[in-house]
Design a protein around this motif. Structure first.
Motif, PDB file in Angstrom:
ATOM      1  N   SER A  63       0.806  -1.222   0.000  1.00  0.00           N
ATOM      2  CA  SER A  63       0.000   0.000   0.000  1.00  0.00           C
ATOM      3  C   SER A  63       0.840   1.274   0.000  1.00  0.00           C
ATOM      4  O   SER A  63       0.301   2.368   0.181  1.00  0.00           O
ATOM      5  CB  SER A  63      -0.933   0.007   1.211  1.00  0.00           C
ATOM      6  OG  SER A  63      -1.837  -1.055   1.119  1.00  0.00           O
ATOM      7  N   TYR A  64       2.152   1.144  -0.189  1.00  0.00           N
ATOM      8  CA  TYR A  64       2.991   2.338  -0.279  1.00  0.00           C
ATOM      9  C   TYR A  64       2.628   3.081  -1.556  1.00  0.00           C
ATOM     10  O   TYR A  64       2.416   2.440  -2.573  1.00  0.00           O
ATOM     11  CB  TYR A  64       4.475   1.953  -0.289  1.00  0.00           C
ATOM     12  CG  TYR A  64       5.404   3.143  -0.378  1.00  0.00           C
ATOM     13  CD1 TYR A  64       5.710   3.873   0.758  1.00  0.00           C
ATOM     14  CD2 TYR A  64       5.944   3.546  -1.591  1.00  0.00           C
ATOM     15  CE1 TYR A  64       6.540   4.984   0.686  1.00  0.00           C
ATOM     16  CE2 TYR A  64       6.769   4.649  -1.674  1.00  0.00           C
ATOM     17  CZ  TYR A  64       7.069   5.363  -0.535  1.00  0.00           C
ATOM     18  OH  TYR A  64       7.882   6.459  -0.599  1.00  0.00           O
ATOM     19  N   GLU A  67       0.295   4.015   2.671  1.00  0.00           N
ATOM     20  CA  GLU A  67       0.769   3.710   4.020  1.00  0.00           C
ATOM     21  C   GLU A  67       2.273   3.936   4.072  1.00  0.00           C
ATOM     22  O   GLU A  67       2.974   3.761   3.074  1.00  0.00           O
ATOM     23  CB  GLU A  67       0.445   2.261   4.376  1.00  0.00           C
ATOM     24  CG  GLU A  67      -1.032   2.006   4.523  1.00  0.00           C
ATOM     25  CD  GLU A  67      -1.341   0.570   4.926  1.00  0.00           C
ATOM     26  OE1 GLU A  67      -0.407  -0.250   5.048  1.00  0.00           O
ATOM     27  OE2 GLU A  67      -2.521   0.282   5.115  1.00  0.00           O
ATOM     28  N   SER A 100       0.859   5.932  10.913  1.00  0.00           N
ATOM     29  CA  SER A 100      -0.264   6.186  10.010  1.00  0.00           C
ATOM     30  C   SER A 100      -0.909   7.550  10.255  1.00  0.00           C
ATOM     31  O   SER A 100      -1.461   8.154   9.336  1.00  0.00           O
ATOM     32  CB  SER A 100      -1.312   5.081  10.136  1.00  0.00           C
ATOM     33  OG  SER A 100      -1.755   4.976  11.475  1.00  0.00           O
ATOM     34  N   TRP A 103       1.791  10.217   8.617  1.00  0.00           N
ATOM     35  CA  TRP A 103       2.241   9.956   7.260  1.00  0.00           C
ATOM     36  C   TRP A 103       1.329  10.608   6.238  1.00  0.00           C
ATOM     37  O   TRP A 103       0.122  10.712   6.418  1.00  0.00           O
ATOM     38  CB  TRP A 103       2.279   8.451   7.004  1.00  0.00           C
ATOM     39  CG  TRP A 103       2.665   8.095   5.603  1.00  0.00           C
ATOM     40  CD1 TRP A 103       1.846   7.677   4.602  1.00  0.00           C
ATOM     41  CD2 TRP A 103       3.986   8.146   5.047  1.00  0.00           C
ATOM     42  NE1 TRP A 103       2.571   7.464   3.456  1.00  0.00           N
ATOM     43  CE2 TRP A 103       3.888   7.739   3.696  1.00  0.00           C
ATOM     44  CE3 TRP A 103       5.226   8.495   5.543  1.00  0.00           C
ATOM     45  CZ2 TRP A 103       4.985   7.670   2.855  1.00  0.00           C
ATOM     46  CZ3 TRP A 103       6.326   8.432   4.704  1.00  0.00           C
ATOM     47  CH2 TRP A 103       6.205   8.018   3.379  1.00  0.00           C
ATOM     48  N   LYS A 144       5.653  -0.518  12.265  1.00  0.00           N
ATOM     49  CA  LYS A 144       4.486   0.204  11.753  1.00  0.00           C
ATOM     50  C   LYS A 144       3.212  -0.118  12.536  1.00  0.00           C
ATOM     51  O   LYS A 144       2.233   0.608  12.455  1.00  0.00           O
ATOM     52  CB  LYS A 144       4.287  -0.062  10.263  1.00  0.00           C
ATOM     53  CG  LYS A 144       3.848  -1.468   9.934  1.00  0.00           C
ATOM     54  CD  LYS A 144       3.612  -1.603   8.457  1.00  0.00           C
ATOM     55  CE  LYS A 144       2.891  -2.906   8.193  1.00  0.00           C
ATOM     56  NZ  LYS A 144       2.222  -2.929   6.932  1.00  0.00           N
TER      57      LYS A 144
END
Length: 155
Positions: A63-64, A67, A100, A103, A144
């Motif tokens: 999901s970069y 995320e 999260s 970011w 994370k």
């Protein structure tokens, strides 16, 4: 495994990194889009870090950049983990940018490295976070997934 949109974004970031990086940041390896290693050093005169080079490991999920990547310091050869009130002795970094809540997809590998450089530059305490030994001994979560409490959190 990194998804197509993550791979596309990382490919663009890698092209930019290969052409230029800010002073004090060096790409060590980026053999795939799952894990990269970069070395950073503090440029300003800070006696706590003078002459030291530190290694960061970036791990990218599917999901970069939606995320954040998982970013930790790694001890490698002559690369120590820096002493800092927000860096645990196992290399986990307590930095809102990496969580999260802090970011944003506009962030990238370069901006994360620069934020960590800045964090080190501004440090004057040669110490680990409170409870470091207990945290390192008992933590089983990936960085994370840790829900850090930041001083500016409100109740």
């Amino acid at each position: 495994m990194v998804a197509n949109f993550a791979a596309k974004r990382l490919g663009k970031e890698l092209q930019k990194i290969n052409s230029s990086l800010p002073p004090g940041i060096t790409l060590v390896s980026a053999d795939n889009f799952e894990e990269w290693l970069l070395d950073i050093r503090v440029l300003d005169k800070n006696p706590l870090y003078e002459g030291q080079i530190y290694r960061l490991k970036f791990r990218f999920g599917s999901s970069y950049p939606i995320e954040p990547p998982e970013v930790t310091f790694v001890k490698k050869d002559d690369r120590p983990i820096p002493m800092h009130p927000h860096i645990y002795s196992n290399g986990i970094i307590c930095l809102d940018l990496l969580g999260s809540q802090g970011w944003s997809p506009v962030q990238n590998v370069e901006s994360v490295c620069m934020s960590i450089q800045s964090m080190l530059t501004g440090n004057s305490k040669n110490e680990r976070p409170p409870g470091d030994e207990e945290f390192v001994r008992g933590n089983r979560q990936r960085p994370k997934d840790i829900d850090f409490y930041y001083h500016d959190n409100t109740v």
